[in-house]
Design an enzyme around this catalytic site. Structure first.
Site, mmCIF file in Angstrom:
data_model
loop_
_atom_site.group_PDB
_atom_site.id
_atom_site.type_symbol
_atom_site.label_atom_id
_atom_site.label_comp_id
_atom_site.label_asym_id
_atom_site.label_seq_id
_atom_site.Cartn_x
_atom_site.Cartn_y
_atom_site.Cartn_z
ATOM 1 N N GLU A 171 0.741 -1.181 0.009
ATOM 2 C CA GLU A 171 0.097 0.114 -0.160
ATOM 3 C C GLU A 171 0.763 1.306 0.141
ATOM 4 O OE1 GLU A 171 -3.490 0.248 -0.060
ATOM 5 O OE2 GLU A 171 -3.313 -1.780 -0.877
ATOM 6 N N SER A 226 -52.214 -36.268 27.384
ATOM 7 C CA SER A 226 -51.838 -37.104 28.502
ATOM 8 C C SER A 226 -50.741 -36.556 29.324
ATOM 9 C CB SER A 226 -52.084 -38.629 28.195
ATOM 10 O OG SER A 226 -53.344 -39.260 27.816
#
Length: 879
Positions: free
Chosen positions: A110, A519
């Protein structure tokens, strides 16, 4: 005359020429003055503008105390990272954590003159600006940038990415400001922690994790160069999306490192020859998405989204990864089996391929491009496949564009509708599938059909043997399900599976699906009937015991509105022989259960059930309450059953143990229903009753509706549940340490099929989860409290037997009667010598016309009305 005139003409010409020369000189003087003035005023204007911009710039000194937005992290009980959630993935590194070679790679890529103090190159590269300006000029567009690392830091922290002259000037000025407060190294560190590197990664720490699953100090040289090549174009040079150009960019960075003397020629050659190793790594494999969703929603409600997702909060949970994975797999496989007809006696139909692709789409799919018709992620344990060719007996399929597999008859046999037959009919694969069909596949699952004659015909799928590996055609089930796993003594939630797949539905059915429990609600009413001390405390003198005999004959109850409620049994049959209470529960026989509810009285049963954590509004005052007319969630059922398993204590389920801020301070767990709290200090029901219920629920697995779980071989207890029209299927059960609640049903509460039942749909899911839960547990019996005694009884009469009887557990002081009463008793205030009444009285209220029966002898049926046959009533669930 002629000569004079000529001389005069020449002189005039000279005078005219001199005047012209003086005029031109004056023009240039004026022009020069104007230019000078323009330059002076332009310089003053530009200078004033620059001064204005300089003073309008923010103070960069604040970056010394920069705290970046850090995402929320959620951890499992063992410290494993479950999820990272936030707008940006970031892992900010301190200067000493960043390898020098990684710095060198980014500088080479860079800003080659970064370490220079030459004002031509640092902090702004003027040659670079001129070069970029020329390229932009010849292209008539802002093609190339010329930002140094200080300029990029300025832009990333303070400016927008728009390409304008004003923004560029502000960027340059900010770069100079940065050099007044920070060293080269400090500026580079800010850059490395801020720069975007693709795939949601901001900073090198996050990028190293996402691309390589490593810390930065573990990166190799080619991996460092790859990351350093990303800032120029994170999407274009991405090694996951564009490996060819990413390799070229990586090698370019290596070449620049060589030029700058950071690596040797040999290192450069070896790194350039290295293969690409980048793969997508998530920060944490979120196997508990329903749990983390609840956590995020609670955090946002208490602290706001910004604090939740950007301040680095760390949440520690009770999730056990291996059990959460087991819950996910059990629910997904169980629901898939239902949709394929592999767990029920009701055959299912194949819904057909997901879609059909044309040749262009086929080519793209074979190159690994995910078809757009598919959801973003494969749901649950499914994988997409593309049919390449077929014959009558098999199909060649590309598995997610990566490998070719052969799908034979075993993988499609369920479509014939007879998966449990000794020899299934052959499926014509060529008629079923064709080239271009997009289908769902899963690893082959042996349905595990039971032997003929086995009770309840529960199919418990099996893990394929080594020689049975392969793939199976499947489909996304329309039915849904949920499972909650919990430590039954502490309330720590170890797993939450809120549906088939979080990627398809975010609705958490484990916490928010209110459904009738069938149940599986019976034990709360049975406990009320067994709790002699509580009954006495409420002025009721008649209690039941596990061996009390209950009549199983047609029953008709007059309701307050004048209609009659006539419960029936699941098998639509009755028995002339009274049945012991424990067997009524084990075999889930309905009519005796309703008699037990009427025995204790509905208002009393409701008050008793509230001790298990249910709200009054959930419990309707109807005779079908005992058969599951309430509306409950899987989480509530797990909590309620834990009362039986832990000796009577109502624990508070919790998911979160602590929340820690970035600075290490713990946040208060306020208004949090699933955060750790103090454990209860006293039981809500009699400990002995809890133990008796556990012993009775053990019989459900030993020889009742839950018998399919018996091969697990541990001390286990539980109960099945199925509602009217088979709309909901349940199994709730526990061992010494873990409890789990499993539910299966449609989101629209539609029927699942005539043969659907808790024993067939929910129980196999529970079994597979508990198999994992028990894998690391010893086989410990349930703790017997001090208020339990044993006595010898006559099982035929349900009375005490002095010699030779069977030994049962009972509450101390609450034994069966020594003899059978002469007649049954009716009414809440009836005495033992009152004759039976044919008119029903209230259950604790004189205006209540519900039948209530008392006594430890067989409870008799009231007088018959009409033909005496029982019919199914829609007021409540069945089984």
């Amino acid at each position: 005359m002629h000569v004079q005139v000529e001389a005069k003409g020449q002189g005039g010409m000279r005078r005219e020429h001199n005047r012209g020369t003086r005029g031109q000189g004056r023009f240039w003087r004026i022009t020069g003055q104007v230019v000078v003035l323009l330059v002076v005023f332009g310089t003053l204007g530009v200078g004033s503008w620059l001064i204005y911009l300089w003073h309008s710039l923010p103070s960069v000194a604040e970056l010394k105390h920069w705290n970046p937005a850090t995402p929320l992290r959620i951890y499992a009980a063992n410290g494993q990272l479950l999820s990272v959630d936030g707008p940006r993935l970031r892992d900010t590194l301190q200067s000493q954590q960043i390898p020098d070679q990684l710095r060198n790679a980014f500088v080479s890529a860079e800003n080659g003159h970064f370490w220079s103090n030459n004002p031509i190159y640092y902090p702004v590269s003027f040659p670079g600006i001129l070069r970029a300006a020329w390229i932009d000029l010849i292209h008539f567009a802002p093609v190339q940038g010329a930002s140094t690392i200080p300029e990029q830091v300025a832009r990333n922290f303070y400016l927008s990415p728009e390409k304008t002259i004003t923004r560029k000037v502000r960027e340059i000025l900010l770069a100079y400001k940065l050099t007044q407060h920070f060293s080269h190294r400090d500026i580079l560190d800010l850059y490395l922690n801020k720069i975007y590197l693709g795939n949601g990664a901001y900073g090198i720490g996050a990028a190293a994790q996402i691309y390589y699953g490593k810390q930065v100090d573990a990166l190799s040289l080619p991996q460092m160069a790859m990351l350093a090549g990303l800032p120029a174009a994170p999407a274009y040079f991405n090694p996951l999306a564009n490996p060819k150009d990413a390799r070229a960019r990586r090698n370019y960075v290596l070449g620049r490192m060589l030029v700058h003397g950071y690596i040797s020629q040999q290192e450069a050659r070896e790194a350039e020859a290295a293969p690409l190793t980048a793969q997508y790594h998530t920060e944490g494999r979120n196997i508990a998405r329903y749990a983390t969703q609840w956590i995020e929603q609670w955090l946002v409600s208490q602290y706001g989204a910004d604090m939740t997702y950007r301040t680095g909060l760390r949440v520690y949970t009770t999730i056990v990864p291996r059990l959460q994975s087991a819950a996910n797999e059990a629910v997904a496989t169980g629901l898939e089996n239902y949709s394929m007809g592999l767990d029920s006696l009701d055959p299912k139909q194949y819904q057909g391929p997901v879609a059909h692709l044309d040749e262009t789409q086929i080519t793209q799919a074979l190159n690994g491009v995910r078809p757009t018709v598919l959801p973003p992620q494969d749901p649950a344990n499914l994988h997409w496949g593309l049919v390449l060719s077929t014959t009558r007996s098999h199909a060649k399929i590309s598995l997610e564009g990566q490998e070719s597999i052969d799908l034979g008859q075993r993988g499609v046999a369920w479509i014939a509708g007879a998966p449990n037959a000794k020899k299934s009919p052959q499926v014509d694969v060529a008629k079923l599938l064709k080239r271009g069909d997009l289908v769902w596949l899963r690893h082959y699952v042996n349905p595990g059909w039971p032997a003929n004659g086995e009770d309840w015909r529960t199919a418990v799928w099996k893990t394929p043997a080594p020689g049975e590996a392969g793939w199976q055609l499947t489909q996304i089930p329309k039915v849904q399900g949920a499972l909650v796993g919990m430590d039954n003594s502490t309330g720590a939630i170890v797993s939450i599976a809120g549906g088939f797949s979080y990627s398809l539905s975010h609705f958490d059915r484990a916490l928010y699906a209110y459904r009738q429990p069938g149940s599986s609600f019976k034990p709360f009413v049975y406990a009320a009937a067994l709790d002699g001390p509580e009954l006495l405390a409420h002025g009721k003198s008649n209690y039941l015991t596990p061996i009390s005999l209950i009549a199983d004959t047609p029953l008709k109850i007059k309701l307050p509105n004048g209609t009659y409620y006539k419960p029936t049994n699941y098998e639509k049959t009755f028995s002339d022989t009274p049945i012991p209470l424990w067997k009524d529960l084990a075999d889930s026989i309905n009519v005796p259960s309703v008699r037990i509810l009427m025995h204790v009285g509905i208002p009393y049963a409701i008050q008793y059930a509230k001790q298990f954590g249910f709200k009054n509004t959930q419990l309707p005052p109807v005779p079908s309450l005992v058969l599951g007319a309430a509306d409950v969630t899987p989480m509530q059922m797990a909590r309620a059953y834990a009362v039986f398993s832990n000796g009577g204590f109502l624990i508070n389920p919790y998911l979160i143990t602590k929340v820690i801020k970035a600075d290490g301070e713990a946040l208060p767990l306020k208004n949090c229903t699933l955060c750790v709290t103090q454990p209860p200090n006293k039981p809500v029901i009699t400990p002995g009753v809890a133990y008796l219920m556990t012993r009775m629920l053990q019989r459900v697995i030993r020889n009742g509706t839950g018998i399919a779980a018996k091969p697990l071989g541990h001390y286990l207890a539980g109960k099945t549940g199925t509602t009217n029209d088979e709309k909901n299927a349940w199994f709730v059960g526990y061992g010494r340490h873990y409890i789990a609640s499993a539910w299966v049903g449609y989101d629209n509460n539609g029927p699942m099929g005539h043969w659907a039942a808790g024993a067939r749909e929910a129980l196999p899911i529970w079994i597979h989860f508990m198999k994992s839960a028990l894998a690391e547990e010893g086989d410990y019996p349930f703790f017997k409290p001090q208020d339990i005694t044993q006595a010898s009884i006559n099982p035929k009469t349900g009375t005490l037997e002095s010699e030779g009887g069977q030994v049962f557990d009972f509450l101390s002081g609450f034994l069966p009667p020594a003899s059978v009463p002469e007649f049954p008793l009716f009414g809440p205030n009836a005495s033992m010598n009152m004759p039976p009444s044919t008119t029903s009285t209230g259950s604790g209220n004189a205006n209540n016309s519900f039948l209530q029966q008392f006594g430890n002898a067989p409870l008799q049926n009231p007088p018959k009305s009409g033909n005496g046959n029982s019919t199914q009533n829609n007021n409540g669930p069945l089984f």
